[in-house]
Design a protein around this motif. Structure first.
Motif, mmCIF file in Angstrom:
data_model
loop_
_atom_site.group_PDB
_atom_site.id
_atom_site.type_symbol
_atom_site.label_atom_id
_atom_site.label_comp_id
_atom_site.label_asym_id
_atom_site.label_seq_id
_atom_site.Cartn_x
_atom_site.Cartn_y
_atom_site.Cartn_z
ATOM 1 N N SER A 96 -3.735 -11.242 2.196
ATOM 2 C CA SER A 96 -2.603 -10.787 3.387
ATOM 3 C C SER A 96 -2.847 -9.368 4.164
ATOM 4 C CB SER A 96 -1.059 -10.549 2.959
ATOM 5 O OG SER A 96 -0.288 -10.158 3.541
ATOM 6 N N ASN A 97 -3.050 -9.590 5.158
ATOM 7 C CA ASN A 97 -3.661 -8.489 6.467
ATOM 8 C C ASN A 97 -3.019 -8.549 7.434
ATOM 9 O OD1 ASN A 97 -6.209 -6.383 7.176
ATOM 10 N ND2 ASN A 97 -6.708 -7.972 8.371
ATOM 11 N N THR A 98 -1.693 -8.908 7.765
ATOM 12 C CA THR A 98 -1.035 -8.420 9.136
ATOM 13 C C THR A 98 -0.905 -7.454 9.227
ATOM 14 O OG1 THR A 98 -0.292 -10.620 8.459
ATOM 15 C CG2 THR A 98 0.989 -9.021 10.438
ATOM 16 N N HIS A 99 -1.473 -7.253 10.763
ATOM 17 C CA HIS A 99 -1.361 -5.119 10.940
ATOM 18 C C HIS A 99 -1.755 -5.257 12.614
ATOM 19 C CE1 HIS A 99 -5.741 -6.185 12.445
ATOM 20 N NE2 HIS A 99 -6.173 -6.493 11.728
ATOM 21 N N ALA A 100 -0.859 -4.341 13.086
ATOM 22 C CA ALA A 100 -0.942 -4.229 14.241
ATOM 23 C C ALA A 100 -2.063 -2.483 14.551
ATOM 24 C CB ALA A 100 0.605 -3.515 14.603
#
Length: 224
Positions: free
Chosen positions: A160-164
């Motif tokens: 899981s690598n969701t980023h902004a």
């Protein structure tokens, strides 16, 4: 008990942050005293390649393998270096393979399939809920199946690598974890890692599945 050295193949859609994950994972393992080799197998994209941070990783004792003489960003050969087979056949080395961003890019793995299967491997899909092609369960699973069909290898886990980027909050990461959890429930694949910068990792709940992987922003220069 410390897990034995293995081959970790990092795959994910273009823009998912898979190379950032690959570099961060290599540095994380090296910091734990492991012998690490990272092979840049991305023969599709011309930028944001793990070899661009070769100096940083080599300074930490990580062996870097690429198709570019001297790992130069402006020099590339559309081929996989035979040098990668050395670490693949060394059971004392953790090998990280950073592959291209889709099933076409992942095709580079087919030249190494026999070596990879013989050694044993983890094929890990980087899931980023903020990318347009993988922001739904169907999008992620379709991407996953396309890579499996092309390579003949089967995924073993999810990242899981969701980023902004610099503006990433704990809520951003949790949003991505929710999508990754849904993919995990549908496919039966475990969540292997949850990534975020060290500051954000400290704000995440303890009951999230997956090992925490501190993420650096190594692939982005300060002006980005």
């Amino acid at each position: 008990m410390t897990a034995p050295p293995t081959v970790r193949i990092i795959a994910g859609h273009t823009g998912s942050g898979k190379t950032e994950v690959a570099v961060s994972l290599a540095l994380h393992l090296a910091a734990a005293g492991r012998r690490v080799a990272l092979a840049d197998l991305d023969v599709v994209n011309s930028s944001f390649r793990s070899r661009e941070r070769a100096a940083l990783m080599e300074a930490r004792g990580i062996r870097i393998i690429s198709s570019s003489p001297g790992h130069g960003a402006a020099i590339d050969l559309p081929a996989i270096s035979a040098e990668v087979r050395g670490p693949l056949h060394d059971p004392a080395v953790d090998v990280i393979l950073d592959v291209g961003g889709d099933n076409v890019g992942a095709r580079a793995l087919t030249t190494l399939t026999q070596d990879i299967v013989q050694r044993g491997y983890d094929l890990l899909l980087v899931v980023n809920a903020y990318r347009p092609d993988t922001n739904t369960v169907d999008g992620v699973v379709g991407h996953l199946h396309a890579i499996e069909l092309t390579t003949g290898l089967r995924f073993t886990g999810l990242i899981s690598n969701t980023h902004a980027i610099q503006a990433t909050t704990a809520q951003d990461v949790l949003n991505g974890c929710d999508l990754t959890r849904q993919v995990s429930e549908l496919t039966g694949l475990p969540v292997q890692y949850v990534t975020a910068t060290p500051v954000v990792l400290r704000d995440l709940p303890a009951d999230l599945p997956g090992e925490r992987l501190p993420l650096g922003l190594f692939m982005r220069d300060e002006w980005m």
